[in-house]
Design a protein around this motif. Structure first.
Motif, PDB file in Angstrom:
ATOM      1  N   ASP A 214      -1.553  71.731 -16.541  1.00  0.00           N
ATOM      2  CA  ASP A 214      -1.392  72.766 -15.520  1.00  0.00           C
ATOM      3  C   ASP A 214      -0.541  73.916 -16.057  1.00  0.00           C
ATOM      4  OD1 ASP A 214       1.345  72.120 -15.182  1.00  0.00           O
ATOM      5  OD2 ASP A 214       0.976  70.861 -13.421  1.00  0.00           O
ATOM      6  N   PHE A 255      -9.157  71.170 -14.193  1.00  0.00           N
ATOM      7  CA  PHE A 255      -8.883  72.000 -13.022  1.00  0.00           C
ATOM      8  C   PHE A 255     -10.024  72.983 -12.812  1.00  0.00           C
ATOM      9  CE2 PHE A 255      -4.431  70.678 -13.578  1.00  0.00           C
ATOM     10  CZ  PHE A 255      -4.085  70.457 -12.252  1.00  0.00           C
ATOM     11  N   ASP A 261      -7.157  75.222  -8.533  1.00  0.00           N
ATOM     12  CA  ASP A 261      -6.196  74.270  -7.984  1.00  0.00           C
ATOM     13  C   ASP A 261      -6.830  72.968  -7.506  1.00  0.00           C
ATOM     14  OD1 ASP A 261      -7.537  75.295  -5.803  1.00  0.00           O
ATOM     15  OD2 ASP A 261      -5.733  75.826  -4.672  1.00  0.00           O
ATOM     16  N   GLY A 290      -4.512  75.036 -12.907  1.00  0.00           N
ATOM     17  CA  GLY A 290      -4.794  74.922 -14.331  1.00  0.00           C
ATOM     18  C   GLY A 290      -5.036  76.270 -14.970  1.00  0.00           C
TER      19      GLY A 290
END
Length: 298
Positions: A214, A255, A261, A290
């Motif tokens: 992330d 992601f 998200d 991400g």
């Protein structure tokens, strides 16, 4: 933390792997390895399409090719093929071989597994040597860069898997599943070289598989034997969250979604695991985002 896990429509794969979120088209691409199948989940339609890659025995990853609509770099056994697919047709066709480990007529025992592109569009992909059950430490991790010779990045690999880059700190993360470890490297964006290996996560209970990261630098590690994706701070080596899934064999993570998200999670139904094993799941409510995934330059 309260998060929600939902099944992605019509996303079953015997061995789902290699999720890639395309920010331009809002599609999630992934593969069914032994059925040599490409899958595309259309976020806007909430629908999954699939195509068999013609004349191939397996597909291990799928990455869109930069500047070529409907063209993908696909791991096909011991070569990286450029495959044409419109995202709808049931058959996808190999147009050419971009890279190969095959030498003449020799039978190549290397088979590509996980693969991703770095920030410059270089392709990083590693192999398994021989059959999965053989556990031979003869596989390697490779870097393929347009106009450059193939580079071996790491030798002595048994089961090459997760790859992730931290764009903010110039770190590269890598998983050889049989080591049960995540290794962090310093990453030279100019050359694509890795250095200074450091183990930042080890779990001998559940086999680490695919991985993502992330924007805060936390890594998300899929476990093939554990119903779980671990969120880990690699700086402190602390497990921040254990995300539980309704399938045992969790293969990889990425992601996606309009805001990057949503955590998409692929799984496997290998060895007759019961449903919903093999489906892809989406995890929302994680409070994390991400990085955009990169296309490959070939």
């Amino acid at each position: 933390m309260s998060y929600r896990v939902e099944q992605v429509n019509d996303s079953y794969a015997f061995l789902g792997e290699g999720p890639h979120w395309d920010t331009e088209t809002q599609n999630l691409y992934f593969v069914d390895i032994p059925n040599s199948t490409l899958l595309r989940y259309d976020y806007k339609e909430n629908k999954t399409y699939r195509a068999k890659v013609e004349n191939e025995k397996q597909t291990s990853f799928i990455i869109p090719v930069e500047g070529e609509v409907g063209k993908f770099a696909v791991g096909c056994s011991s070569r990286v093929a450029i495959v044409a697919w419109d995202g709808v047709a049931p058959i996808a066709k190999v147009e050419r071989t971009a890279y190969t480990l095959q030498q003449g007529d020799e039978v190549c025992r290397h088979k590509f597994n996980d693969g991703k592109a770095d920030l410059r569009g270089r392709l990083f992909t590693g192999t398994i040597y021989g059959e999965f059950s053989e556990s031979n430490p003869l596989a390697e991790l490779y870097r393929f860069e347009k106009g450059q010779p193939m580079a071996v990045i790491r030798k002595g690999v048994t089961l090459s898997n997760g790859l992730a880059w931290n764009e903010k700190t110039n770190k590269f993360y890598y998983i050889d599943s049989k080591d049960c470890e995540v290794t962090e490297y310093d990453y030279d964006l100019e050359t694509g070289a890795i250095s200074n290996p450091k183990v930042v996560f080890k779990n001998t209970e559940h086999l680490p598989d695919g991985m993502t990261i992330d924007t805060e630098g936390n890594i998300y590690i899929a476990t093939f034997t554990g119903h779980t994706v671990y969120k880990v701070n690699p700086s402190t080596q602390e497990i921040l969250l254990a995300i539980k899934l309704p399938a045992k064999q969790i293969t990889s993570v990425a992601f996606g979604g309009p805001n990057l998200d949503i955590l998409y999670v692929t799984s496997s139904s290998y060895n007759d695991e019961p449903s919903p094993a093999g489906y892809t799941f989406k995890v929302t409510g994680l409070g994390a985002k991400g990085f955009p995934m990169r296309k490959v330059r070939i």
